[in-house]
Structure formats: structure tokens, C-alpha cells
Design a protein around this motif. Sequence first.
Motif, PDB file in Angstrom:
ATOM      1  N   TRP A 110     -49.903 124.309   4.593  1.00 13.01           N
ATOM      2  CA  TRP A 110     -50.515 125.299   5.484  1.00 13.01           C
ATOM      3  C   TRP A 110     -52.022 125.326   5.241  1.00 13.01           C
ATOM      4  O   TRP A 110     -52.489 125.720   4.175  1.00 13.01           O
ATOM      5  N   VAL A 111     -52.756 124.896   6.239  1.00  9.56           N
ATOM      6  CA  VAL A 111     -54.225 124.922   6.189  1.00  9.56           C
ATOM      7  C   VAL A 111     -54.707 125.399   7.552  1.00  9.56           C
ATOM      8  O   VAL A 111     -54.477 124.720   8.557  1.00  9.56           O
ATOM      9  N   GLY A 112     -55.348 126.538   7.601  1.00 12.40           N
ATOM     10  CA  GLY A 112     -55.818 127.070   8.888  1.00 12.40           C
ATOM     11  C   GLY A 112     -54.662 127.238   9.867  1.00 12.40           C
ATOM     12  O   GLY A 112     -53.675 127.912   9.574  1.00 12.40           O
ATOM     13  N   ALA A 150     -53.648 135.487  -2.082  1.00 18.36           N
ATOM     14  CA  ALA A 150     -55.105 135.294  -2.028  1.00 18.36           C
ATOM     15  C   ALA A 150     -55.843 136.617  -2.264  1.00 18.36           C
ATOM     16  O   ALA A 150     -56.902 136.639  -2.896  1.00 18.36           O
ATOM     17  N   LYS A 151     -55.269 137.700  -1.755  1.00 16.84           N
ATOM     18  CA  LYS A 151     -55.900 139.016  -1.979  1.00 16.84           C
ATOM     19  C   LYS A 151     -55.815 139.406  -3.456  1.00 16.84           C
ATOM     20  O   LYS A 151     -56.737 140.011  -4.004  1.00 16.84           O
ATOM     21  N   ASP A 152     -54.699 139.082  -4.073  1.00 10.22           N
ATOM     22  CA  ASP A 152     -54.499 139.479  -5.466  1.00 10.22           C
ATOM     23  C   ASP A 152     -55.353 138.672  -6.436  1.00 10.22           C
ATOM     24  O   ASP A 152     -55.575 139.106  -7.571  1.00 10.22           O
ATOM     25  N   TYR A 153     -55.780 137.498  -6.020  1.00 11.03           N
ATOM     26  CA  TYR A 153     -56.576 136.640  -6.913  1.00 11.03           C
ATOM     27  C   TYR A 153     -57.868 136.237  -6.204  1.00 11.03           C
ATOM     28  O   TYR A 153     -58.017 135.101  -5.743  1.00 11.03           O
ATOM     29  N   PRO A 154     -58.811 137.161  -6.128  1.00 12.77           N
ATOM     30  CA  PRO A 154     -60.066 136.877  -5.419  1.00 12.77           C
ATOM     31  C   PRO A 154     -60.769 135.646  -5.997  1.00 12.77           C
ATOM     32  O   PRO A 154     -60.799 135.446  -7.211  1.00 12.77           O
ATOM     33  N   GLY A 155     -61.293 134.854  -5.107  1.00 16.56           N
ATOM     34  CA  GLY A 155     -61.997 133.640  -5.532  1.00 16.56           C
ATOM     35  C   GLY A 155     -61.106 132.424  -5.606  1.00 16.56           C
ATOM     36  O   GLY A 155     -61.581 131.306  -5.749  1.00 16.56           O
ATOM     37  N   LEU A 156     -59.806 132.639  -5.530  1.00 18.03           N
ATOM     38  CA  LEU A 156     -58.879 131.502  -5.588  1.00 18.03           C
ATOM     39  C   LEU A 156     -58.660 130.902  -4.200  1.00 18.03           C
ATOM     40  O   LEU A 156     -58.426 129.709  -4.054  1.00 18.03           O
ATOM     41  N   GLY A 157     -58.765 131.729  -3.182  1.00 16.67           N
ATOM     42  CA  GLY A 157     -58.569 131.237  -1.818  1.00 16.67           C
ATOM     43  C   GLY A 157     -57.096 131.110  -1.464  1.00 16.67           C
ATOM     44  O   GLY A 157     -56.215 131.520  -2.228  1.00 16.67           O
ATOM     45  N   LEU A 158     -56.833 130.550  -0.315  1.00 13.19           N
ATOM     46  CA  LEU A 158     -55.455 130.360   0.158  1.00 13.19           C
ATOM     47  C   LEU A 158     -54.914 129.024  -0.348  1.00 13.19           C
ATOM     48  O   LEU A 158     -55.630 128.021  -0.336  1.00 13.19           O
ATOM     49  N   TRP A 159     -53.656 129.024  -0.764  1.00 17.48           N
ATOM     50  CA  TRP A 159     -53.099 127.729  -1.185  1.00 17.48           C
ATOM     51  C   TRP A 159     -52.877 126.847   0.037  1.00 17.48           C
ATOM     52  O   TRP A 159     -52.692 127.331   1.151  1.00 17.48           O
ATOM     53  N   HIS A 160     -52.902 125.550  -0.225  1.00 21.15           N
ATOM     54  CA  HIS A 160     -52.749 124.581   0.871  1.00 21.15           C
ATOM     55  C   HIS A 160     -51.367 123.950   0.923  1.00 21.15           C
ATOM     56  O   HIS A 160     -50.981 123.394   1.958  1.00 21.15           O
ATOM     57  N   ALA A 246     -61.594 127.343   8.332  1.00 22.63           N
ATOM     58  CA  ALA A 246     -61.025 128.630   8.745  1.00 22.63           C
ATOM     59  C   ALA A 246     -60.454 129.377   7.540  1.00 22.63           C
ATOM     60  O   ALA A 246     -60.648 130.596   7.387  1.00 22.63           O
ATOM     61  N   ASP A 247     -59.751 128.660   6.682  1.00 23.05           N
ATOM     62  CA  ASP A 247     -59.201 129.298   5.470  1.00 23.05           C
ATOM     63  C   ASP A 247     -60.325 129.825   4.583  1.00 23.05           C
ATOM     64  O   ASP A 247     -60.240 130.924   4.033  1.00 23.05           O
ATOM     65  N   GLN A 248     -61.360 129.025   4.452  1.00 22.47           N
ATOM     66  CA  GLN A 248     -62.477 129.415   3.585  1.00 22.47           C
ATOM     67  C   GLN A 248     -63.179 130.657   4.132  1.00 22.47           C
ATOM     68  O   GLN A 248     -63.623 131.516   3.367  1.00 22.47           O
ATOM     69  N   ALA A 249     -63.248 130.769   5.444  1.00 27.60           N
ATOM     70  CA  ALA A 249     -63.913 131.924   6.060  1.00 27.60           C
ATOM     71  C   ALA A 249     -63.096 133.197   5.836  1.00 27.60           C
ATOM     72  O   ALA A 249     -63.656 134.281   5.634  1.00 27.60           O
ATOM     73  N   ARG A 250     -61.785 133.080   5.868  1.00 28.46           N
ATOM     74  CA  ARG A 250     -60.934 134.269   5.748  1.00 28.46           C
ATOM     75  C   ARG A 250     -60.781 134.722   4.299  1.00 28.46           C
ATOM     76  O   ARG A 250     -60.849 135.905   3.996  1.00 28.46           O
ATOM     77  N   TYR A 251     -60.517 133.801   3.421  1.00 27.22           N
ATOM     78  CA  TYR A 251     -60.355 134.131   1.989  1.00 27.22           C
ATOM     79  C   TYR A 251     -61.197 133.137   1.188  1.00 27.22           C
ATOM     80  O   TYR A 251     -60.687 132.104   0.762  1.00 27.22           O
ATOM     81  N   PRO A 252     -62.466 133.452   0.994  1.00 25.21           N
ATOM     82  CA  PRO A 252     -63.376 132.471   0.381  1.00 25.21           C
ATOM     83  C   PRO A 252     -62.941 132.030  -1.012  1.00 25.21           C
ATOM     84  O   PRO A 252     -62.571 132.858  -1.843  1.00 25.21           O
ATOM     85  N   ARG A 253     -63.013 130.755  -1.200  1.00 19.95           N
ATOM     86  CA  ARG A 253     -62.755 130.187  -2.520  1.00 19.95           C
ATOM     87  C   ARG A 253     -64.085 130.129  -3.269  1.00 19.95           C
ATOM     88  O   ARG A 253     -65.096 129.713  -2.711  1.00 19.95           O
TER      89      ARG A 253
END
Lengths: 270, 131
Positions: A110-112, A150-160, A246-253
Motif C-alpha cells: 500500500w503506497v498512496g 503512523a499516528k502512534d509513531y510520529p516520524g515513522l510514516g506509513l508502512w509500504h 502522497a504518503d509523505q504529505a499525509r504522514y511525514p517520514r
Amino acid sequence: MNGTFFYSLAPECVYVEQDFEDHDDPRRFKTHKKELAKLPPDLRSELGLWLLDYTNADRLEELLDVGPPHPSFDTWVTDLEIGLNKQFNTHPSVKAIARAIGECNVIIIWVGEFYRAYTREDGRHGTSYRILEEADEIKPHVQALREDWAKDYPGLGLWHSASFKKSISVFDIIAVADSYYDNRSIFEKLKDLIKRTDKPSILEKAGVGEIAKRYVSPILRNDFHYDYIVPKVLGENLPETADFKADQARYPRAPHRISPWLRGRLFSKV
Amino acid sequence: MKITNKTDTYPFDAAELHRRFPADIQIPDLLLAFGQWMKTMPYGSIGDIYFDTEHPDHIAGPEAHRQIIKFMDGDDIYAFFWRHDTVGETLPIVLIDGDGAIETIPSLTAFLARFALGYYSADSDERNFFL
């Protein structure tokens, strides 16, 4: 070099000589010595002199235990592992996913906007993948789990990519237990891991049923992956650069988590 | 890390090291100085090691990304800073050898002193990382 050499740096022929050749053969031995002579000198003593100069210490032995006391890494990593799994297993989406996938081994990419769910089948002629029939059914649950993580671990971003596997065998448990790097024995690792498995029958056979009963998880969790997207499964069908952005914009890594290949994608103009 | 000839030195990219450290952790001055020193030394002369900051997610999971900061890899050594709390300025070092054995060392200074004294064999054939 005090009789030592950097074996891994040795040219290939040295490996061959070491492994397969007759070391008593004078001609071979001469070649071997020539190869070894090309290796760099052992300059660890130079490192010691540099460190003494940097620290203004008189002897290296004085520096061997410099630093504050620290807790046990084993205990820390074990507590972390158990806490993470408890968090995962109590997430409301996990039971729904487990119910839907049955005994399948599932791989999610799952990416974007790019979403794929495959089931993995290990057969006599190798591993094959096919689209999971329940892909659409589990999508909202996977989405909630992915975004909450992703919310629980800020800076980690969304897994791919991620994998879920409900059915487990003793071999699976051993492989997972063995993957943790700490000084627990394999038996201790198994015991800790079994605290969160859901197959009492298997565990009872292993004589650990009492531990198994304390477990609450419907899924043996495999790790979430932030650095690759299982290209072997996808073949030519890959997410677009826009999906990563898109993923980076929503939950920045955080910058330190962005690998060189991802940086190339995120900051490209395409 | 392929060595092409005897004159190669250890690579060190300070900018990349800065980029791969979590923003709320200051890179130890000693680590930067050590990197600059290594850059002047023939590759392999203090061991088959090199600076590496890839994500060591298999150690404690990616969720620990601000607490496990890898800085070195090698043929039989793998080292990272471990931030077990948010107070201490001196981070302990955790070492893992090729067989998965672990050693925790109180500081980078102590780690380098041990390295210089030959605690970790440069001869990977002997596999005696922990003596």
C-alpha cells in the motif's frame, strides 16, 4: 600483522586455496603468501594512539568502562516487543482482518492510491502469489490499522508493505523468535513469543499451554515494512512516484528514516 | 564494500551521517572525529568495518526508530547507539556479532578503546568477536 589477516578482504583465490587446496604444496603456498602480502597492515595500535590524544587519557585501559551505567538491553527489547504486540493485538481492526483472511498468508502493498493484497502459497514447486479474494473486504480495516500506526509513531510514516499470517506452526514460531537480536536463549524467546500466540493446541503440544492461555491475539504479526514493497510479487506493476509523495504529505517520514532510494522518489520533479 | 587496491581508504560522509541521525540527538563529536580519522586510514587496517546508517529495524522493530541508531557495520560487527531514555547525553553502544551475540558498552569512547586493544578480532576467520 602478528600472524592475522583480514580473511574477508582476501582475494578469491585465497578462499579457494584455504578451502580446497593442498597447503603443503610449496607452489600454492607461495602464491598464497603473495596474496596475503597485499592485504593492509593492522593499524589498530594507531587507533589507540589517536584515541589517547583525543581524550587526553594516559592509558587505553582507563577508557574501557567510561560512561554511565545502563539498563539491560535484553529486558528493554523484550518489554518493547511485548508492548508492541499488545498494542497491535488490541487494535479494533485486527480481529476483523483475522476473521476475513482465514488461514491465508496475506501480503499487503500500500503506497498512496496503490493498494494490492496477495495471498502467498508455498507449494512443492516453490512459492506463488495470487490476488486475495477478500482484498476489498479488509481494505478499510487495513487502512485504519496503517494510519493509526503512523499516528502512534510520529516520524515513522506509513508502512509500504505488511504481511499477516493467522495460522502458525512451531517452525514459524521458532523462525520469528530467532529473528530477535538479544541475549535471551532461544527457549526464552519462544516463551516470550508464545505469550502472544493463539494456537493453544500447538503450544500445548510443546508443553506451554498455560502460557498460551494468557494470549489475546488472533494474528501472529509479521513486521511492517517501510523500506521495500516486495518487487518479486509485483513484477512490473509498481506504485508511482506520486503515490510515495502522497504518503509523505499525509504522514511525514522524518529525514533520518528516509532511505536514499525513497529520497530519490520523494524529491524528484516527476 | 569492495576494495579495489591497497591505497583505498575508509569512506566517510559526514553530511550523510548528519542526515541519518534523529533530529533530536546530537551526533557525538567523537564519532565525527573518528570518521574523519578513519577517512585517512587504509581500508581494512583497523578491521573490516565501515560507517553505515541503514535502518536496523530487525533489532527492535521500526517503531524504535528514534532509539536505535545504527552507525557501523562490518564483516563480523554491527554497532548502534541505544537511546534507552531521554535524559542521558552519553548513549551506550550495542554490538552484535555475526552469530547474533550481543554486548552492551557504556559509551563510544569505551567501544573505541576496546577496539584499539583488540577486544574484537580483525581476523574474521577466527570469528572471535567476543573474547
